[in-house]
Write a protein that holds these residues in place. Structure first.
Motif, PDB file in Angstrom:
ATOM      1  N   LEU A  18       4.303   6.393  10.924  1.00 39.94           N
ATOM      2  CA  LEU A  18       3.692   6.034   9.644  1.00 39.94           C
ATOM      3  C   LEU A  18       4.676   6.216   8.489  1.00 39.94           C
ATOM      4  CD1 LEU A  18       1.190   5.194   8.028  1.00 39.94           C
ATOM      5  CD2 LEU A  18       0.537   7.597   7.967  1.00 39.94           C
ATOM      6  N   GLY A  19       5.406   7.325   8.499  1.00 35.42           N
ATOM      7  CA  GLY A  19       6.380   7.573   7.440  1.00 35.42           C
ATOM      8  C   GLY A  19       7.475   6.518   7.418  1.00 35.42           C
ATOM      9  N   SER A  20       7.971   6.136   8.584  1.00 33.87           N
ATOM     10  CA  SER A  20       9.020   5.113   8.662  1.00 33.87           C
ATOM     11  C   SER A  20       8.500   3.754   8.217  1.00 33.87           C
ATOM     12  CB  SER A  20       9.571   5.031  10.085  1.00 33.87           C
ATOM     13  OG  SER A  20      10.162   6.253  10.436  1.00 33.87           O
ATOM     14  N   LEU A  21       7.269   3.436   8.591  1.00 34.99           N
ATOM     15  CA  LEU A  21       6.651   2.182   8.171  1.00 34.99           C
ATOM     16  C   LEU A  21       6.566   2.128   6.647  1.00 34.99           C
ATOM     17  CD1 LEU A  21       3.546   0.497   9.697  1.00 34.99           C
ATOM     18  CD2 LEU A  21       3.746   0.727   7.247  1.00 34.99           C
ATOM     19  N   LEU A  22       6.046   3.186   6.038  1.00 39.03           N
ATOM     20  CA  LEU A  22       5.897   3.209   4.580  1.00 39.03           C
ATOM     21  C   LEU A  22       7.252   3.227   3.874  1.00 39.03           C
ATOM     22  CD1 LEU A  22       2.885   5.656   4.282  1.00 39.03           C
ATOM     23  CD2 LEU A  22       2.897   3.199   3.805  1.00 39.03           C
ATOM     24  N   TYR A  23       8.202   3.958   4.442  1.00 39.95           N
ATOM     25  CA  TYR A  23       9.537   4.031   3.853  1.00 39.95           C
ATOM     26  C   TYR A  23      10.174   2.641   3.811  1.00 39.95           C
ATOM     27  CZ  TYR A  23      14.384   5.431   3.176  1.00 39.95           C
ATOM     28  OH  TYR A  23      15.664   5.560   2.695  1.00 39.95           O
ATOM     29  N   ALA A  24      10.129   1.924   4.928  1.00 42.13           N
ATOM     30  CA  ALA A  24      10.702   0.576   4.968  1.00 42.13           C
ATOM     31  C   ALA A  24       9.952  -0.363   4.024  1.00 42.13           C
ATOM     32  CB  ALA A  24      10.673   0.028   6.396  1.00 42.13           C
ATOM     33  N   LEU A  25       8.651  -0.315   4.060  1.00 43.46           N
ATOM     34  CA  LEU A  25       7.840  -1.200   3.221  1.00 43.46           C
ATOM     35  C   LEU A  25       8.126  -0.971   1.740  1.00 43.46           C
ATOM     36  CD1 LEU A  25       5.474  -3.283   3.091  1.00 43.46           C
ATOM     37  CD2 LEU A  25       3.957  -1.310   2.951  1.00 43.46           C
ATOM     38  N   LEU A  26       8.089   0.278   1.313  1.00 45.93           N
ATOM     39  CA  LEU A  26       8.264   0.588  -0.109  1.00 45.93           C
ATOM     40  C   LEU A  26       9.712   0.424  -0.572  1.00 45.93           C
ATOM     41  CD1 LEU A  26       5.974   3.737  -0.215  1.00 45.93           C
ATOM     42  CD2 LEU A  26       5.440   1.448  -1.078  1.00 45.93           C
ATOM     43  N   GLY A  27      10.641   0.943   0.207  1.00 48.30           N
ATOM     44  CA  GLY A  27      12.046   0.856  -0.194  1.00 48.30           C
ATOM     45  C   GLY A  27      12.565  -0.566  -0.198  1.00 48.30           C
ATOM     46  N   LEU A  28      12.328  -1.275   0.895  1.00 47.73           N
ATOM     47  CA  LEU A  28      12.794  -2.661   0.948  1.00 47.73           C
ATOM     48  C   LEU A  28      12.030  -3.541  -0.034  1.00 47.73           C
ATOM     49  CD1 LEU A  28      13.216  -3.130   4.796  1.00 47.73           C
ATOM     50  CD2 LEU A  28      15.022  -2.822   3.085  1.00 47.73           C
ATOM     51  N   GLY A  29      10.746  -3.272  -0.191  1.00 48.95           N
ATOM     52  CA  GLY A  29       9.940  -4.051  -1.136  1.00 48.95           C
ATOM     53  C   GLY A  29      10.465  -3.937  -2.555  1.00 48.95           C
ATOM     54  N   ALA A  30      10.926  -2.757  -2.925  1.00 46.75           N
ATOM     55  CA  ALA A  30      11.476  -2.569  -4.266  1.00 46.75           C
ATOM     56  C   ALA A  30      12.854  -3.204  -4.409  1.00 46.75           C
ATOM     57  CB  ALA A  30      11.561  -1.079  -4.591  1.00 46.75           C
ATOM     58  N   SER A  31      13.499  -3.497  -3.295  1.00 47.71           N
ATOM     59  CA  SER A  31      14.839  -4.095  -3.326  1.00 47.71           C
ATOM     60  C   SER A  31      14.810  -5.614  -3.429  1.00 47.71           C
ATOM     61  CB  SER A  31      15.613  -3.706  -2.060  1.00 47.71           C
ATOM     62  OG  SER A  31      15.742  -2.310  -1.980  1.00 47.71           O
ATOM     63  N   LEU A  32      13.648  -6.216  -3.275  1.00 47.45           N
ATOM     64  CA  LEU A  32      13.544  -7.676  -3.350  1.00 47.45           C
ATOM     65  C   LEU A  32      13.761  -8.159  -4.772  1.00 47.45           C
ATOM     66  CD1 LEU A  32      10.433  -8.278  -1.067  1.00 47.45           C
ATOM     67  CD2 LEU A  32      12.842  -8.509  -0.471  1.00 47.45           C
ATOM     68  N   ARG A  33      14.288  -9.380  -4.902  1.00 48.00           N
ATOM     69  CA  ARG A  33      14.512  -9.974  -6.222  1.00 48.00           C
ATOM     70  C   ARG A  33      13.361 -10.903  -6.555  1.00 48.00           C
ATOM     71  NH1 ARG A  33      20.436 -12.299  -6.573  1.00 48.00           N
ATOM     72  NH2 ARG A  33      21.230 -11.027  -4.921  1.00 48.00           N
ATOM     73  N   LEU A  95      10.215   1.895  15.695  1.00 45.77           N
ATOM     74  CA  LEU A  95       9.028   1.033  15.674  1.00 45.77           C
ATOM     75  C   LEU A  95       8.382   1.004  14.288  1.00 45.77           C
ATOM     76  CD1 LEU A  95       7.477   1.960  19.137  1.00 45.77           C
ATOM     77  CD2 LEU A  95       8.776  -0.102  18.528  1.00 45.77           C
ATOM     78  N   GLY A  96       8.373   2.133  13.599  1.00 47.09           N
ATOM     79  CA  GLY A  96       7.807   2.183  12.251  1.00 47.09           C
ATOM     80  C   GLY A  96       8.587   1.343  11.264  1.00 47.09           C
ATOM     81  N   MET A  97       9.913   1.419  11.334  1.00 44.54           N
ATOM     82  CA  MET A  97      10.745   0.596  10.439  1.00 44.54           C
ATOM     83  C   MET A  97      10.541  -0.895  10.716  1.00 44.54           C
ATOM     84  SD  MET A  97      12.672   2.360   8.319  1.00 44.54           S
ATOM     85  CE  MET A  97      13.197   4.032   8.079  1.00 44.54           C
ATOM     86  N   LEU A  98      10.487  -1.249  11.993  1.00 39.45           N
ATOM     87  CA  LEU A  98      10.239  -2.656  12.340  1.00 39.45           C
ATOM     88  C   LEU A  98       8.870  -3.107  11.845  1.00 39.45           C
ATOM     89  CD1 LEU A  98      11.722  -2.813  15.950  1.00 39.45           C
ATOM     90  CD2 LEU A  98      12.608  -3.952  13.900  1.00 39.45           C
ATOM     91  N   ALA A  99       7.874  -2.266  12.011  1.00 39.33           N
ATOM     92  CA  ALA A  99       6.526  -2.611  11.546  1.00 39.33           C
ATOM     93  C   ALA A  99       6.490  -2.740  10.022  1.00 39.33           C
ATOM     94  CB  ALA A  99       5.514  -1.568  12.021  1.00 39.33           C
ATOM     95  N   GLY A 100       7.147  -1.819   9.311  1.00 39.02           N
ATOM     96  CA  GLY A 100       7.188  -1.881   7.847  1.00 39.02           C
ATOM     97  C   GLY A 100       7.878  -3.142   7.359  1.00 39.02           C
ATOM     98  N   ALA A 101       9.004  -3.487   7.992  1.00 36.10           N
ATOM     99  CA  ALA A 101       9.707  -4.718   7.621  1.00 36.10           C
ATOM    100  C   ALA A 101       8.854  -5.941   7.962  1.00 36.10           C
ATOM    101  CB  ALA A 101      11.058  -4.787   8.330  1.00 36.10           C
ATOM    102  N   GLY A 102       8.135  -5.873   9.075  1.00 39.58           N
ATOM    103  CA  GLY A 102       7.263  -6.990   9.457  1.00 39.58           C
ATOM    104  C   GLY A 102       6.123  -7.185   8.472  1.00 39.58           C
ATOM    105  N   VAL A 103       5.518  -6.089   8.042  1.00 38.70           N
ATOM    106  CA  VAL A 103       4.441  -6.173   7.047  1.00 38.70           C
ATOM    107  C   VAL A 103       4.991  -6.748   5.749  1.00 38.70           C
ATOM    108  CG1 VAL A 103       2.885  -4.805   5.588  1.00 38.70           C
ATOM    109  CG2 VAL A 103       3.013  -4.349   8.050  1.00 38.70           C
ATOM    110  N   LEU A 104       6.151  -6.257   5.316  1.00 42.55           N
ATOM    111  CA  LEU A 104       6.759  -6.771   4.087  1.00 42.55           C
ATOM    112  C   LEU A 104       7.073  -8.258   4.223  1.00 42.55           C
ATOM    113  CD1 LEU A 104       7.828  -6.152   1.253  1.00 42.55           C
ATOM    114  CD2 LEU A 104      10.040  -5.630   2.313  1.00 42.55           C
TER     115      LEU A 104
END
Length: 177
Positions: A18-33, A95-104
């Motif tokens: 869960l932490g990795s999913l949220l980390y990827a989602l939030l961090g990468l999401g904030a990096s989008l232009r 798996l969490g990072m992949l899921a977070g990136a997939g959701v994003l």
């Protein structure tokens, strides 16, 4: 192997997922232009740092909220984590990072998606230089995590949240460009 039958082990592995999913989602999401122009390095650094600090505060008591495989490997090498737990954490993080990136990916419109926050070396920085910078920044982050979770301090994961988050943000501020 007794650890695999423990409910606390599976709670910790789920917390890492869960932490990795949220980390990827939030961090990468904030990096989008979302607007034209250069990406905001400060915004991305703060997003990753605040996400890490929030996850340490929220999940630190369950798993330590490593979220980062480098932290898990460092804890394993320092004999602070069993091999079974480290492997469970690493799999959950991947798996969490992949899921977070997939959701994003699914939530972001195609024109904004771009490389989904993927960074690359600056043209004037060679692969060797990039690797040394990454190693130094990872080392500073790992040292901060170890110091923040040291039992000789007050032993509360919540008190580690700010220094860990700031350390990660500092690494991003230095290394992103």
């Amino acid at each position: 192997m007794r650890e695999l039958r423990s409910s606390s082990f599976w709670r910790a592995v789920l917390a890492e997922f869960l932490g990795s999913l949220l980390y990827a989602l939030l961090g990468l999401g904030a990096s989008l232009r979302w607007a034209p122009g250069p990406p905001s390095v400060l915004g991305a650094a703060l997003a990753f740092g605040l996400a890490q600090a929030t996850l340490v505060q929220a999940l630190g008591h369950v798993s330590g909220s490593h979220v980062n495989p480098a932290i898990t490997l460092a804890f394993l090498l320092a004999s602070q984590l069993s091999l079974t737990r480290a492997l469970g954490y690493l799999l959950a993080q991947l798996l969490g990072m992949l899921a977070g990136a997939g959701v994003l990916y699914g939530l972001t419109p195609a024109p904004v998606r771009g490389t989904l926050g993927l960074s690359a070396l600056h043209p004037s920085v060679g692969p060797g230089q990039g690797m040394v910078v990454e190693l130094l920044l990872t080392a500073q982050f790992v040292l901060c995590v170890f110091a923040s979770f040291d039992d000789r301090h007050d032993g509360r994961p919540g008190s580690a949240a700010l220094p860990v988050g700031f350390s990660l943000a500092l690494g991003h501020l230095f290394g992103v460009r």
